[in-house]
Motif scaffolding. Structure first.
Motif, PDB file in Angstrom:
ATOM      1  N   ASP A 113      35.919  46.512  29.801  1.00 24.23           N
ATOM      2  CA  ASP A 113      37.355  46.712  29.658  1.00 24.23           C
ATOM      3  C   ASP A 113      37.974  47.113  30.991  1.00 24.23           C
ATOM      4  O   ASP A 113      39.158  46.920  31.213  1.00 24.23           O
ATOM      5  CB  ASP A 113      37.628  47.810  28.627  1.00 24.23           C
ATOM      6  N   GLU A 114      37.140  47.713  31.859  1.00 24.42           N
ATOM      7  CA  GLU A 114      37.597  48.166  33.164  1.00 24.42           C
ATOM      8  C   GLU A 114      36.502  47.936  34.195  1.00 24.42           C
ATOM      9  O   GLU A 114      35.326  48.147  33.915  1.00 24.42           O
ATOM     10  CB  GLU A 114      37.931  49.656  33.116  1.00 24.42           C
ATOM     11  N   VAL A 115      36.921  47.506  35.369  1.00 22.23           N
ATOM     12  CA  VAL A 115      36.016  47.407  36.516  1.00 22.23           C
ATOM     13  C   VAL A 115      36.558  48.347  37.581  1.00 22.23           C
ATOM     14  O   VAL A 115      37.709  48.209  38.010  1.00 22.23           O
ATOM     15  CB  VAL A 115      35.915  45.973  37.064  1.00 22.23           C
ATOM     16  N   ARG A 116      35.736  49.315  37.965  1.00 24.85           N
ATOM     17  CA  ARG A 116      36.118  50.289  38.989  1.00 24.85           C
ATOM     18  C   ARG A 116      35.432  49.927  40.295  1.00 24.85           C
ATOM     19  O   ARG A 116      34.202  49.862  40.367  1.00 24.85           O
ATOM     20  CB  ARG A 116      35.701  51.697  38.583  1.00 24.85           C
ATOM     21  N   PHE A 117      36.242  49.696  41.318  1.00 23.03           N
ATOM     22  CA  PHE A 117      35.735  49.384  42.646  1.00 23.03           C
ATOM     23  C   PHE A 117      35.730  50.685  43.438  1.00 23.03           C
ATOM     24  O   PHE A 117      36.795  51.235  43.734  1.00 23.03           O
ATOM     25  CB  PHE A 117      36.612  48.330  43.316  1.00 23.03           C
ATOM     26  N   ILE A 118      34.533  51.205  43.728  1.00 27.05           N
ATOM     27  CA  ILE A 118      34.419  52.457  44.464  1.00 27.05           C
ATOM     28  C   ILE A 118      34.071  52.171  45.917  1.00 27.05           C
ATOM     29  O   ILE A 118      33.543  51.104  46.236  1.00 27.05           O
ATOM     30  CB  ILE A 118      33.401  53.409  43.806  1.00 27.05           C
ATOM     31  N   HIS A 119      34.380  53.132  46.787  1.00 31.55           N
ATOM     32  CA  HIS A 119      34.195  52.966  48.233  1.00 31.55           C
ATOM     33  C   HIS A 119      34.890  51.682  48.703  1.00 31.55           C
ATOM     34  O   HIS A 119      34.325  50.887  49.448  1.00 31.55           O
ATOM     35  CB  HIS A 119      32.699  52.940  48.608  1.00 31.55           C
ATOM     36  N   SER A 120      36.112  51.502  48.253  1.00 33.66           N
ATOM     37  CA  SER A 120      36.791  50.215  48.428  1.00 33.66           C
ATOM     38  C   SER A 120      37.746  50.141  49.614  1.00 33.66           C
ATOM     39  O   SER A 120      38.532  49.206  49.700  1.00 33.66           O
ATOM     40  CB  SER A 120      37.534  49.852  47.140  1.00 33.66           C
ATOM     41  N   CYS A 121      37.651  51.072  50.562  1.00 32.50           N
ATOM     42  CA  CYS A 121      38.583  51.023  51.693  1.00 32.50           C
ATOM     43  C   CYS A 121      38.417  49.731  52.501  1.00 32.50           C
ATOM     44  O   CYS A 121      39.392  49.208  53.021  1.00 32.50           O
ATOM     45  CB  CYS A 121      38.460  52.259  52.563  1.00 32.50           C
ATOM     46  N   GLY A 122      37.216  49.207  52.600  1.00 37.32           N
ATOM     47  CA  GLY A 122      37.006  47.944  53.308  1.00 37.32           C
ATOM     48  C   GLY A 122      37.674  46.780  52.604  1.00 37.32           C
ATOM     49  O   GLY A 122      38.196  45.866  53.245  1.00 37.32           O
ATOM     50  N   VAL A 123      37.682  46.813  51.282  1.00 31.98           N
ATOM     51  CA  VAL A 123      38.314  45.744  50.500  1.00 31.98           C
ATOM     52  C   VAL A 123      39.818  45.747  50.743  1.00 31.98           C
ATOM     53  O   VAL A 123      40.435  44.688  50.861  1.00 31.98           O
ATOM     54  CB  VAL A 123      38.004  45.900  48.998  1.00 31.98           C
ATOM     55  N   ALA A 124      40.404  46.926  50.839  1.00 31.70           N
ATOM     56  CA  ALA A 124      41.847  47.034  51.037  1.00 31.70           C
ATOM     57  C   ALA A 124      42.305  46.380  52.333  1.00 31.70           C
ATOM     58  O   ALA A 124      43.446  45.946  52.449  1.00 31.70           O
ATOM     59  CB  ALA A 124      42.275  48.495  50.996  1.00 31.70           C
ATOM     60  N   SER A 125      41.416  46.285  53.314  1.00 33.40           N
ATOM     61  CA  SER A 125      41.804  45.700  54.599  1.00 33.40           C
ATOM     62  C   SER A 125      41.452  44.212  54.728  1.00 33.40           C
ATOM     63  O   SER A 125      41.850  43.582  55.703  1.00 33.40           O
ATOM     64  CB  SER A 125      41.154  46.482  55.741  1.00 33.40           C
ATOM     65  N   LEU A 126      40.742  43.661  53.755  1.00 31.57           N
ATOM     66  CA  LEU A 126      40.374  42.244  53.849  1.00 31.57           C
ATOM     67  C   LEU A 126      41.621  41.371  53.873  1.00 31.57           C
ATOM     68  O   LEU A 126      42.551  41.572  53.089  1.00 31.57           O
ATOM     69  CB  LEU A 126      39.486  41.826  52.675  1.00 31.57           C
ATOM     70  N   GLN A 127      41.628  40.412  54.761  1.00 33.82           N
ATOM     71  CA  GLN A 127      42.735  39.465  54.917  1.00 33.82           C
ATOM     72  C   GLN A 127      44.077  40.189  55.016  1.00 33.82           C
ATOM     73  O   GLN A 127      45.072  39.788  54.417  1.00 33.82           O
ATOM     74  CB  GLN A 127      42.735  38.452  53.774  1.00 33.82           C
ATOM     75  N   ASN A 128      44.079  41.283  55.789  1.00 35.30           N
ATOM     76  CA  ASN A 128      45.300  42.075  56.008  1.00 35.30           C
ATOM     77  C   ASN A 128      45.936  42.554  54.704  1.00 35.30           C
ATOM     78  O   ASN A 128      47.159  42.625  54.592  1.00 35.30           O
ATOM     79  CB  ASN A 128      46.318  41.286  56.840  1.00 35.30           C
ATOM     80  N   GLY A 129      45.114  42.864  53.716  1.00 35.33           N
ATOM     81  CA  GLY A 129      45.606  43.387  52.455  1.00 35.33           C
ATOM     82  C   GLY A 129      45.938  42.353  51.405  1.00 35.33           C
ATOM     83  O   GLY A 129      46.210  42.696  50.255  1.00 35.33           O
ATOM     84  N   THR A 130      45.926  41.084  51.780  1.00 37.49           N
ATOM     85  CA  THR A 130      46.293  40.060  50.800  1.00 37.49           C
ATOM     86  C   THR A 130      45.188  39.817  49.776  1.00 37.49           C
ATOM     87  O   THR A 130      45.474  39.434  48.646  1.00 37.49           O
ATOM     88  CB  THR A 130      46.679  38.724  51.468  1.00 37.49           C
ATOM     89  N   PHE A 131      43.933  40.052  50.140  1.00 38.77           N
ATOM     90  CA  PHE A 131      42.825  39.823  49.215  1.00 38.77           C
ATOM     91  C   PHE A 131      42.923  40.767  48.016  1.00 38.77           C
ATOM     92  O   PHE A 131      42.864  40.334  46.862  1.00 38.77           O
ATOM     93  CB  PHE A 131      41.481  39.986  49.931  1.00 38.77           C
ATOM     94  N   ILE A 132      43.119  42.041  48.266  1.00 36.94           N
ATOM     95  CA  ILE A 132      43.221  43.011  47.171  1.00 36.94           C
ATOM     96  C   ILE A 132      44.484  42.738  46.354  1.00 36.94           C
ATOM     97  O   ILE A 132      44.488  42.897  45.124  1.00 36.94           O
ATOM     98  CB  ILE A 132      43.146  44.463  47.689  1.00 36.94           C
ATOM     99  N   ALA A 133      45.543  42.299  47.005  1.00 35.21           N
ATOM    100  CA  ALA A 133      46.774  41.956  46.287  1.00 35.21           C
ATOM    101  C   ALA A 133      46.526  40.792  45.328  1.00 35.21           C
ATOM    102  O   ALA A 133      47.036  40.792  44.202  1.00 35.21           O
ATOM    103  CB  ALA A 133      47.888  41.612  47.270  1.00 35.21           C
TER     104      ALA A 133
END
Length: 101
Positions: free
Chosen positions: A55-75
């Motif tokens: 029902d939920e997926v929690r992405f932990i230690h995700s600061c690297g994900v937030a910066s992928l493709q200048n933030g567009t990936f996480i968006a």
């Protein structure tokens, strides 16, 4: 009802390939048909290969994900989750509220 939660540890993720490795490991994807890209992720959230069975997926230690493709990936991950509405995604690095579906 108990929520089914899967954890995806994104520690050390520096690119999209590493993100998909972390996702597959965290949600225990063993289907060879999961394409490990945003289109495949959309399909997975509809119940296709790569479905997290949660029902939920929690992405932990995700600061690297937030910066992928200048933030567009996480968006895009957030946008897909909202469009599909079957799984809640949370990212511990977010300053924004988690995506709810």
């Amino acid at each position: 009802m108990n929520a089914r939660i899967k954890m995806v540890d994104c520690a050390g993720v520096r690119d999209e390939r590493e993100f998909w490795v972390a996702y597959a490991r965290g949600v225990q994807v063993d289907q060879p048909g999961f394409g490990r890209n945003l289109d495949a992720f959309r399909d997975a959230l509809w119940g296709g290969p790569g479905w997290p069975e949660a029902d939920e997926v929690r992405f932990i230690h995700s600061c690297g994900v937030a910066s992928l493709q200048n933030g567009t990936f996480i968006a895009m991950l957030r946008k897909i989750a909202l469009e599909v509405g079957t799984v809640r995604l949370t990212f511990d690095s977010d300053s924004e509220p988690p995506v709810t579906s």
